[in-house]
Design an enzyme around this catalytic site. Structure first.
Site, PDB file in Angstrom:
ATOM      1  N   ALA A   1      12.947  12.031  -4.461  1.00  0.00           N
ATOM      2  CA  ALA A   1      12.969  12.782  -4.014  1.00  0.00           C
ATOM      3  C   ALA A   1      11.967  13.366  -5.140  1.00  0.00           C
ATOM      4  CB  ALA A   1      13.744  13.429  -3.935  1.00  0.00           C
TER       5      ALA A   1
ATOM      6  N   GLY B   1      10.173  11.856  -6.936  1.00  0.00           N
ATOM      7  CA  GLY B   1       8.915  10.469  -7.288  1.00  0.00           C
ATOM      8  C   GLY B   1       6.814  10.803  -7.290  1.00  0.00           C
TER       9      GLY B   1
ATOM     10  N   LYS C   1       5.735  14.153  -4.083  1.00  0.00           N
ATOM     11  CA  LYS C   1       5.664  14.983  -4.753  1.00  0.00           C
ATOM     12  C   LYS C   1       4.415  15.038  -3.806  1.00  0.00           C
ATOM     13  CE  LYS C   1       6.838  14.525  -9.149  1.00  0.00           C
ATOM     14  NZ  LYS C   1       6.221  14.261 -10.526  1.00  0.00           N
TER      15      LYS C   1
ATOM     16  N   LYS D   1       6.469  -0.262   1.765  1.00  0.00           N
ATOM     17  CA  LYS D   1       5.157  -0.984   0.997  1.00  0.00           C
ATOM     18  C   LYS D   1       5.606  -0.898  -0.450  1.00  0.00           C
ATOM     19  CE  LYS D   1       0.741  -0.676   0.469  1.00  0.00           C
ATOM     20  NZ  LYS D   1       0.052  -1.002  -0.439  1.00  0.00           N
TER      21      LYS D   1
ATOM     22  N   TYR E   1      -1.549   3.574   7.014  1.00  0.00           N
ATOM     23  CA  TYR E   1      -2.816   3.388   8.039  1.00  0.00           C
ATOM     24  C   TYR E   1      -3.218   3.739   9.618  1.00  0.00           C
ATOM     25  CZ  TYR E   1      -6.385   3.312   4.646  1.00  0.00           C
ATOM     26  OH  TYR E   1      -7.611   3.898   3.446  1.00  0.00           O
ATOM     27  N   LEU E   2      -1.375   3.314   9.422  1.00  0.00           N
ATOM     28  CA  LEU E   2      -0.473   3.650  11.014  1.00  0.00           C
ATOM     29  C   LEU E   2      -0.658   5.247  11.605  1.00  0.00           C
ATOM     30  CD1 LEU E   2       1.256   1.058  11.644  1.00  0.00           C
ATOM     31  CD2 LEU E   2      -1.065   1.107  12.226  1.00  0.00           C
ATOM     32  N   GLY E   3      -0.543   6.333  10.521  1.00  0.00           N
ATOM     33  CA  GLY E   3      -0.713   7.210  10.751  1.00  0.00           C
ATOM     34  C   GLY E   3      -1.692   7.994  10.719  1.00  0.00           C
TER      35      GLY E   3
ATOM     36  N   HIS F   1      -2.745  -2.968   5.660  1.00  0.00           N
ATOM     37  CA  HIS F   1      -3.946  -1.859   6.223  1.00  0.00           C
ATOM     38  C   HIS F   1      -4.761  -2.256   7.588  1.00  0.00           C
ATOM     39  CE1 HIS F   1      -1.589   0.896   3.642  1.00  0.00           C
ATOM     40  NE2 HIS F   1      -2.065   0.925   2.266  1.00  0.00           N
TER      41      HIS F   1
ATOM     42  N   LYS G   1     -11.596  -2.469  -5.385  1.00  0.00           N
ATOM     43  CA  LYS G   1     -11.190  -1.090  -5.565  1.00  0.00           C
ATOM     44  C   LYS G   1     -12.729  -0.784  -6.595  1.00  0.00           C
ATOM     45  CE  LYS G   1      -6.759  -0.427  -6.057  1.00  0.00           C
ATOM     46  NZ  LYS G   1      -6.172   1.249  -4.989  1.00  0.00           N
TER      47      LYS G   1
HETATM   48  C1  BG6 Z   1      -2.185   1.742  -0.668  1.00  0.00           C
HETATM   49  C2  BG6 Z   1      -2.964   1.430  -1.937  1.00  0.00           C
HETATM   50  O1  BG6 Z   1      -1.270   1.492  -0.060  1.00  0.00           O
HETATM   51  O2  BG6 Z   1      -3.454   2.823  -0.821  1.00  0.00           O
HETATM   52  C3  BG6 Z   1      -3.203   1.661  -2.937  1.00  0.00           C
HETATM   53  O3  BG6 Z   1      -1.296   0.827  -2.385  1.00  0.00           O
HETATM   54  C4  BG6 Z   1      -5.328   2.609  -2.153  1.00  0.00           C
HETATM   55  O4  BG6 Z   1      -3.960   0.646  -3.771  1.00  0.00           O
HETATM   56  C5  BG6 Z   1      -4.327   3.296  -1.103  1.00  0.00           C
HETATM   57  O5  BG6 Z   1      -5.180   3.593  -3.245  1.00  0.00           O
HETATM   58  C6  BG6 Z   1      -5.169   3.649  -0.266  1.00  0.00           C
HETATM   59  O6  BG6 Z   1      -4.566   4.803   0.556  1.00  0.00           O
HETATM   60  P1  BG6 Z   1      -5.586   6.308   0.796  1.00  0.00           P
HETATM   61  O7  BG6 Z   1      -4.460   6.844   1.576  1.00  0.00           O
HETATM   62  O8  BG6 Z   1      -6.148   6.633  -0.118  1.00  0.00           O
HETATM   63  O9  BG6 Z   1      -6.918   5.099   1.436  1.00  0.00           O
END
Ligand code: BG6
EC number: 1.1.1.47
Length: 802
Positions: free
Chosen positions: A44, A46, A50, A185, A216-218, A278, A371
């Site tokens: 809670a 982490g 937050k 995950k 990503y499903l949300g 994702h 990245k």
């Molecule tokens: C996370 C990855 O699952 O998704 C990250 O661990 C990545 O490395 C992030 O930056 C990206 O998510 P979002 O919601 O910022 O597109």
């Protein structure tokens, strides 16, 4: 006409009972909505909690409390109560209300939410027992009935097992109430570790109790893919297939790098971190067959799984990988590695995926993420083919009508120049229909997206933007399992990605400087099932990891093995060389005899060959080719273990061989498998004698097992190594034990025999067989010596360079 007298027919009683039961169920459900839900957030204090989870829980509270639910929120961590309480209070400081809520109302709601939220230390088994007691006492005290408990694991996976054990043994709710555990995950590192983790969790929880999150499903644009496809079925039905879709791009670009989290990233890399989960989830939503009822979680999950089953296996050539230049330095610093350390972890990857089903065959799906790129943006872009010719000059084209303008549909996940989630549909495609929670949007003037001005699209964005975790929390609360990853889907995804990850494990990624400076360095192209960087490997910007490639690495080596020609190369070149040689042999045979008789082995080594033949050999004379099996397992031909099934999946369904030229082995006769009395081997031998001149195949493709077996002729086999029989039944030391096989005498009548040997596992046998003489009883492969034909060995460097 006389009316029937009214009486209670027995069927009517039944109907009445059903109606009463339905009503009662309705009441119970309605009542369930009035019940109490305890939410325990583990971790809670982490980062995730937050940033997203507390806000998501607050939103859930705002949405549901007005509907009569009561809640308690237990923030938990290992930290001692006092310090934990302080940290949690900090995490809760920044809760915000929806924009349209009056400040006074917001303050009131926040206050109530804080009153319902308590910190507790959860460390020992006793702590969990105490939590259970407290929940029960609270329920009793307030006279509430329990609806269920949600345990949100916002903790690293190594902590899962302990927590799961404690919940299972002392924190399950009483009968009639549900338990939902939410997991974040990573769910493993590869297929094996995911399987282990799944088995461990499966010993504590039922499948329906587990909610594995892929955030990503949300994301609103992702969550809209299926509803959009459903609501626009009429327009999309004819378009959503290989005849109309040119390609699909599923992209997640980031500007941030991995600094600060290299201890995680170094273990995972971009494929495990983003593509396996994702982007794969988005791919399945785009590619799956649309269930009749898209709100049936069971149907959605089943259809998703079917996509995995149709994915063509990835090879090393299906992907390119890169690494931003300062990554290794960050790893050295953060993980205290020596100066000589160079990481091979990819921070950029692009992968070409093919789906071998009728809908998508031949359509490239490009998955790409990285990245330290030039922009942050995510989208799924479906680009449609354009087969129209416009006669009038371009100045007369109108966006809504001209078939000559690009036609695309984009689920814009977020960020980028648009800055928000959106659904974009080219105006020359169709006018889409979206739910009322989406509104038509206007972007900044002059904005161009995917090669067209925004005004060329019907563009929609959500009326109210919502964070992915808050959407998913609501789905967990409502038990909507289709927004989560089931064990089966998870393992299917790892099953798909693991071979690629293994094949890339030692590959040096291309270094890139990061941001706009990347220029065209990472641009890639794809053709014939392979994906490659557009530019040749440039000068390394800093010394690259691993030894520099030698020119010989890229050459096909020609030598001799057991006195016969040997072709050796890295696996991909080897396969393409073998495929070329087979095609050349086929063309020659058809020119001379009008037909080509090819006998193929099963197993994993030829799969890449089949794929190569299926995708990159347009001149192959399939219409005049007869396909025979070298051996078969005694299983039905439709069984995934069957060699014929492998041939069907990777080759036959992609090429046009006349049905009557395909000759599976008759292992399944009279509803029995390989029964001697059914004479399957003799039937196959007769078929060969009848159709193949002198029973001499034009080409037989063999493999070599680690024990020296070839075809299904195993060491010490009592049949098939000599004698008159052309086809024999044999026994394998591994399952399935019973096999049917061409005999050595028949194989040796062939005009050409190619033996394909690949992979490190074959090193020892390759070295051994190079030294032994003719000893088929011990090593059946040593008995392969065509009488008047040619024998050629094809070995990849992994197998050969012992
Ligand atoms: C996370 C990855 O699952 O998704 C990250 O661990 C990545 O490395 C992030 O930056 C990206 O998510 P979002 O919601 O910022 O597109």
């Amino acid at each position: 006409m006389l009316a029937e007298p009214f009486y209670w027919h027995p069927g009517m009683w039944k109907m009445l009972i059903v109606v009463m039961c339905v009503a009662l169920l309705g009441c119970l459900q309605a009542q369930e909505l009035q019940e109490h839900v305890s939410i325990i957030l583990l971790g809670a204090t982490g980062d995730l909690a937050k940033k997203y989870l507390w806000q998501g829980l607050f939103q859930l509270y705002l949405d549901e409390v007005g509907r009569g639910h009561s809640f308690s929120f237990h923030g938990a961590a290992l930290t001692a109560p006092k310090q934990g309480q302080e940290l949690m209070a900090k995490a809760l400081e920044s809760l915000s209300c929806p924009k349209d809520m009056a400040p006074s109302h917001c303050a009131e709601e926040k206050d109530q939410f804080l009153q319902l939220s308590r910190y507790r230390q959860l460390k020992t088994a006793e702590d969990y027992q105490a939590l259970n007691k407290d929940i029960e006492a609270q329920l009793q005290h307030a006279g509430l009935r329990e609806a269920g408990r949600i345990f949100y694991f916002s903790v690293p996976p190594f902590a899962y097992a302990d927590i799961a054990r404690n919940i299972n043994s002392s924190c399950r709710p009483g009968p009639g109430a549900w338990l939902r555990v939410v997991l974040e995950k990573p769910f493993g590192h590869d297929h094996f570790s995911a399987q282990q983790l799944a088995t461990e969790l499966g010993s504590f929880f039922q499948e329906e109790e587990m909610y594995r999150v892929d955030h990503y499903l949300g994301k609103q644009a992702v969550a809209q893919i299926l509803p959009f496809r459903d609501q626009n079925r009429k327009a999309l039905d004819s378009l959503w297939n290989r005849h109309h879709v040119e390609r699909v791009e599923i992209i997640m670009k980031e500007t941030v790098d991995a600094e600060g989290r290299t201890s995680f990233y170094e273990e995972y890399g971009v494929i495990r971190d983003v593509l396996q989960n994702h982007l794969t989830e988005v791919l399945t939503l785009v590619a799956m067959e649309l269930p009749l009822n898209v709100s049936s979680a069971e149907a959605v999950l089943r259809h998703k799984l079917q996509v995995f089953q149709a994915l063509r296996g990835l090879q090393r050539g299906s992907a390119v990988v890169g690494q931003y230049q300062s990554y290794s330095e960050q790893v050295r610093r953060e993980l205290q590695k020596p100066d000589s350390f160079h990481s091979l972890t990819p921070t950029f990857a692009a992968v070409l995926v093919h789906i071998d089903n009728l809908r998508w065959e031949g359509v490239p799906f490009i998955l790409m993420s990285g990245k330290a790129l030039d922009e942050r943006v995510g989208y799924a872009r479906i680009l449609f083919k354009n087969q129209a010719c416009c006669v009038q000059s371009e100045k007369h084209w109108a966006a809504a009508q001209s078939q000559c303008l690009p036609r695309q549909l984009i689920f814009h996940i977020g960020h980028g120049d648009l800055g928000s989630p959106a659904v974009l549909v080219s105006r020359n495609l169709f006018r889409p229909s979206l739910p009322s929670s989406w509104k038509e949007m206007e972007g900044p003037p002059g904005l161009r997206l995917f090669g067209s001005p925004l005004s060329d699209y019907y563009a929609y964005s959500p009326v109210q933007e919502r964070d992915a975790h808050s959407v998913l929390l609501s789905h967990i609360f409502h038990g909507r399992k289709d927004s989560f990853i089931t064990t089966e889907n998870l393992l299917a995804s790892w099953g798909f990605w693991t071979p690629l990850l293994e094949s890339l494990a030692h590959k040096a990624p291309r270094l890139y400087p990061g941001g706009a400076e990347n220029g065209r360095l990472l641009d890639f192209e794809f053709s014939s099932g392979r994906l490659f960087f557009s530019q040749q490997q440039p000068e390394q910007l800093v010394p690259g990891p691993g030894p520099a490639p030698m020119p010989s690495d890229f050459q096909v080596l020609r030598a001799k093995y057991r006195e016969s020609p040997l072709v050796s190369a890295w696996s991909e070149e080897l396969i393409s060389k073998l495929a070329n040689d087979i095609e050349a042999t086929a063309v020659r045979a058809v020119r001379r005899f009008g037909q080509f008789h090819l006998a193929l082995s099963g197993g994993s080594s030829p799969v890449a060959l089949f794929q190569q033949l299926a995708t990159a050999h347009y001149g192959f004379p399939w219409a005049h080719t007869h396909l025979w099996l070298v051996d078969e397992r005694c299983v039905p031909l439709s069984d995934p273990e069957s060699n014929f099934q492998g041939l069907q999946a990777h080759l036959l369904q992609h090429v046009r061989v006349p049905y009557y030229n395909i000759h599976p082995m008759p292992v399944h006769l009279q509803q029995r498998l390989c029964a001697e009395e059914d004479q399957g081997a003799q039937i196959y031998a007769r078929e060969i004698s009848a159709l193949v001149a002198n029973s001499s195949f034009d080409l037989v493709l063999l493999g070599m097992g680690a024990d020296g077996h070839t075809a299904s002729l195993f060491p010490q086999s009592p049949t098939g190594l000599d004698g008159e029989q052309l086809v024999v039944l044999t026994t394998s030391p591994s399952q399935p034990h019973r096999r049917m096989s061409l005999s050595l005498p028949l194989i040796n009548r062939a005009k050409k025999v190619a033996v394909l040997v690949m992979g490190r596992m074959k090193r020892e046998i390759t070295a051994l067989v190079s030294r032994v003489g003719y000893e088929p009883k011990k090593w059946p492969i040593s008995g392969v010596l065509p009488h008047s034909g040619q024998l050629v060995w094809y070995m990849d460097y992994d197998a050969f360079l012992a």
